[in-house]
Design a protein around this motif. Structure first.
Motif, PDB file in Angstrom:
ATOM      1  N   VAL A  61      -6.019 -22.005 -18.945  1.00 59.31           N
ATOM      2  CA  VAL A  61      -5.560 -23.138 -18.142  1.00 59.31           C
ATOM      3  C   VAL A  61      -6.673 -24.170 -17.973  1.00 59.31           C
ATOM      4  O   VAL A  61      -6.462 -25.385 -18.133  1.00 59.31           O
ATOM      5  CB  VAL A  61      -5.038 -22.648 -16.774  1.00 59.31           C
ATOM      6  N   ALA A  62      -7.875 -23.710 -17.644  1.00 63.71           N
ATOM      7  CA  ALA A  62      -8.983 -24.642 -17.436  1.00 63.71           C
ATOM      8  C   ALA A  62      -9.300 -25.426 -18.703  1.00 63.71           C
ATOM      9  O   ALA A  62      -9.594 -26.630 -18.638  1.00 63.71           O
ATOM     10  CB  ALA A  62     -10.220 -23.882 -16.964  1.00 63.71           C
ATOM     11  N   ALA A  63      -9.245 -24.774 -19.853  1.00 63.24           N
ATOM     12  CA  ALA A  63      -9.547 -25.465 -21.111  1.00 63.24           C
ATOM     13  C   ALA A  63      -8.489 -26.511 -21.440  1.00 63.24           C
ATOM     14  O   ALA A  63      -8.805 -27.594 -21.943  1.00 63.24           O
ATOM     15  CB  ALA A  63      -9.662 -24.450 -22.246  1.00 63.24           C
ATOM     16  N   LEU A  64      -7.221 -26.211 -21.161  1.00 61.23           N
ATOM     17  CA  LEU A  64      -6.170 -27.199 -21.372  1.00 61.23           C
ATOM     18  C   LEU A  64      -6.400 -28.437 -20.497  1.00 61.23           C
ATOM     19  O   LEU A  64      -6.303 -29.579 -20.965  1.00 61.23           O
ATOM     20  CB  LEU A  64      -4.805 -26.606 -21.039  1.00 61.23           C
ATOM     21  N   LEU A  65      -6.724 -28.197 -19.229  1.00 66.09           N
ATOM     22  CA  LEU A  65      -6.874 -29.318 -18.302  1.00 66.09           C
ATOM     23  C   LEU A  65      -8.119 -30.138 -18.607  1.00 66.09           C
ATOM     24  O   LEU A  65      -8.144 -31.354 -18.382  1.00 66.09           O
ATOM     25  CB  LEU A  65      -6.923 -28.802 -16.862  1.00 66.09           C
ATOM     26  N   ALA A  66      -9.159 -29.492 -19.133  1.00 67.46           N
ATOM     27  CA  ALA A  66     -10.395 -30.209 -19.447  1.00 67.46           C
ATOM     28  C   ALA A  66     -10.188 -31.266 -20.514  1.00 67.46           C
ATOM     29  O   ALA A  66     -10.998 -32.198 -20.635  1.00 67.46           O
ATOM     30  CB  ALA A  66     -11.468 -29.221 -19.905  1.00 67.46           C
ATOM     31  N   ARG A  67      -9.101 -31.155 -21.258  1.00 63.91           N
ATOM     32  CA  ARG A  67      -8.842 -32.095 -22.346  1.00 63.91           C
ATOM     33  C   ARG A  67      -7.743 -33.097 -22.004  1.00 63.91           C
ATOM     34  O   ARG A  67      -7.261 -33.798 -22.884  1.00 63.91           O
ATOM     35  CB  ARG A  67      -8.520 -31.307 -23.613  1.00 63.91           C
TER      36      ARG A  67
ATOM     37  N   THR B  12      -1.065 -30.423 -28.953  1.00 66.36           N
ATOM     38  CA  THR B  12       0.217 -29.748 -28.733  1.00 66.36           C
ATOM     39  C   THR B  12       0.601 -29.791 -27.260  1.00 66.36           C
ATOM     40  O   THR B  12       1.762 -30.072 -26.904  1.00 66.36           O
ATOM     41  CB  THR B  12       0.129 -28.285 -29.210  1.00 66.36           C
ATOM     42  N   PHE B  13      -0.368 -29.532 -26.390  1.00 63.75           N
ATOM     43  CA  PHE B  13      -0.113 -29.536 -24.945  1.00 63.75           C
ATOM     44  C   PHE B  13       0.339 -30.912 -24.475  1.00 63.75           C
ATOM     45  O   PHE B  13       1.310 -31.041 -23.703  1.00 63.75           O
ATOM     46  CB  PHE B  13      -1.377 -29.102 -24.207  1.00 63.75           C
ATOM     47  N   ALA B  14      -0.324 -31.948 -24.945  1.00 60.62           N
ATOM     48  CA  ALA B  14       0.053 -33.312 -24.554  1.00 60.62           C
ATOM     49  C   ALA B  14       1.485 -33.624 -24.962  1.00 60.62           C
ATOM     50  O   ALA B  14       2.249 -34.229 -24.199  1.00 60.62           O
ATOM     51  CB  ALA B  14      -0.918 -34.311 -25.177  1.00 60.62           C
TER      52      ALA B  14
ATOM     53  N   ARG C 205      14.272 -24.505 -23.846  1.00 55.94           N
ATOM     54  CA  ARG C 205      13.549 -24.689 -25.104  1.00 55.94           C
ATOM     55  C   ARG C 205      12.282 -23.854 -25.079  1.00 55.94           C
ATOM     56  O   ARG C 205      11.601 -23.760 -24.046  1.00 55.94           O
ATOM     57  CB  ARG C 205      13.184 -26.172 -25.279  1.00 55.94           C
ATOM     58  N   MET C 206      11.951 -23.233 -26.209  1.00 59.03           N
ATOM     59  CA  MET C 206      10.715 -22.471 -26.333  1.00 59.03           C
ATOM     60  C   MET C 206       9.815 -23.146 -27.356  1.00 59.03           C
ATOM     61  O   MET C 206      10.285 -23.642 -28.386  1.00 59.03           O
ATOM     62  CB  MET C 206      11.001 -21.021 -26.724  1.00 59.03           C
ATOM     63  N   ALA C 207       8.515 -23.180 -27.073  1.00 53.22           N
ATOM     64  CA  ALA C 207       7.554 -23.821 -27.964  1.00 53.22           C
ATOM     65  C   ALA C 207       6.240 -23.051 -27.918  1.00 53.22           C
ATOM     66  O   ALA C 207       5.872 -22.493 -26.878  1.00 53.22           O
ATOM     67  CB  ALA C 207       7.327 -25.276 -27.558  1.00 53.22           C
ATOM     68  N   GLN C 208       5.527 -23.038 -29.022  1.00 53.88           N
ATOM     69  CA  GLN C 208       4.258 -22.300 -29.071  1.00 53.88           C
ATOM     70  C   GLN C 208       3.133 -23.119 -28.455  1.00 53.88           C
ATOM     71  O   GLN C 208       2.947 -24.296 -28.759  1.00 53.88           O
ATOM     72  CB  GLN C 208       3.889 -21.929 -30.508  1.00 53.88           C
TER      73      GLN C 208
END
Length: 375
Positions: A21-27, A366-368, A158-161
């Motif tokens: 989670v922290a790595a996703l938010l850092a970007r 991908t997250f964005a 919906r499911m996504a990787q």
């Protein structure tokens, strides 16, 4: 556009989900985030250094209670959040209706692997369906976890990787394992390293059982078991019972910032993970294989869950078909130690693959797109 992140798994509490989670938010752009999290020791100093606002609920565990629902909805309204992200969808995804009432239009929830056990149990499966129904997107970390979740969720969302990523600037072939080798008296010996918690699923017990067969072919080889956990005392007894004290090293827990040098201390990385408890104890993906590959090391994985997805068989390493078999594990390890040039080629290929597929730069894109599907 601002995103409300609701998560019980957040630093300074340590763990794989917290790191993810922290790595996703850092970007993400700092001004686009506000976080609702639980408290853990050291949270004040940690949050003061972050570029975005973190609101800590005054408990050590964030649960979908009416009070938390009111707090989350109030944050969403106050900050004008149009999207929300649940760091772990189960059970906090149950807050989705309250957030929709507060004006949040798009909700994304993450799964990490343990949810495959939830959907195997009738009561928990119904709860997962209820959570998924309230979300616009439910993410999964591997094809394995998707294949276990999708039949139980029956197309309700919906499911996504969204897999964890690797910090390719931190985990790198330039990492220097010399100090680790010196500390543990490894010298220039060929070293097989395993970096992981010491629990039965990870397979350190099988590595120890396989080690006499490796020594029969490579008598100078060393096995470096990095990490702590409930299996540590048993492993130490097993090492002593087999007379392997000179060739097997257990380091105990090491700080996260020292992990790259411990990967680098090995010539081969091995963790022959296996599924246990009828599928309830399973490897969701296995980031250690990707971190080792990013450090330029060939990897040896087991068959549990999503672990085989972290290896390009015969290119970046090998998946042991029977990870419970010391003979099978020893055969793969000796094959790599027999041919150091082939092992190095695998390490080089693994580094290139991680940079292409598994870097945080790729995962952040991908997250964005999942948060803002309309751009």
């Amino acid at each position: 556009m601002r995103t409300l992140v609701v998560t019980n798994d957040f630093p300074p509490r340590q763990g794989g989900i917290q790191t993810f989670v922290a790595a996703l938010l850092a970007r993400r752009p700092p001004g686009s985030l506000v976080v609702l999290a639980s408290r853990s020791p050291g949270w004040q100093a940690h949050d003061a250094a972050l570029p975005y606002e973190v609101v800590r609920h005054p408990t050590g565990m964030l649960l979908p209670t009416p009070g938390v629902a009111r707090g989350a909805a109030g944050l969403a309204r106050r900050h004008g959040c149009d999207t929300a992200f649940f760091g772990a969808a189960a059970p906090l995804g149950l807050l989705a209706p309250a957030l929709r009432d507060a004006g949040v239009r798009h909700l994304v929830g993450a799964t990490h692997g343990h949810e495959t056990g939830w959907v195997a149990l009738p009561g928990a499966r119904q709860l997962m369906r209820r959570i998924a129904t309230g979300l616009d997107v439910l993410t999964y970390i591997s094809d394995y976890t998707r294949d276990r979740l999708a039949p139980a969720l029956g197309g309700v969302t919906r499911m996504a990787q969204l897999s964890p990523g690797v910090d390719v600037d931190r985990f790198t072939p330039d990492a220097d394992g010399a100090a680790v080798r010196a500390r543990h008296g490894l010298g220039g010996a060929p070293v097989v390293a395993c970096v992981s918690r010491l629990v039965p699923r990870k397979g350190q017990d099988v590595l120890v059982a396989a080690w006499p067969r490796v020594l029969a072919r490579h008598p100078d080889a060393r096995l470096l078991l990095v990490g702590g956990g409930p299996l540590e005392d048993r492993l130490r007894r097993e090492v002593a019972a087999r007379g392997l004290e000179r060739s097997v090293v257990l380091t105990g827990p090491v700080p996260p910032e020292q992990l790259p040098e411990h990967y680098a201390a090995g010539d081969v990385f091995a963790m022959p993970c296996r599924t246990r408890r009828g599928g309830l104890d399973v490897e969701g993906l296995g980031m250690v294989y990707l971190e080792a590959a990013a450090c330029g090391r060939p990897v040896v994985a087991g068959t549990s869950g999503g672990a085989p997805e972290t290896v390009r068989e015969g290119v970046t390493g090998h998946v042991v078909g029977d990870p419970r078999s010391p003979e099978a594990v020893a055969a793969v390890l000796t094959g790599l130690l027999d041919d150091p040039q082939r092992a190095r080629r695998m390490g080089t290929a693994g580094r290139a693959w991680v940079e292409q597929r598994w870097s945080w730069t790729t995962i952040a894109g991908t997250f964005a797109a999942l948060l803002h599907p309309d751009g």
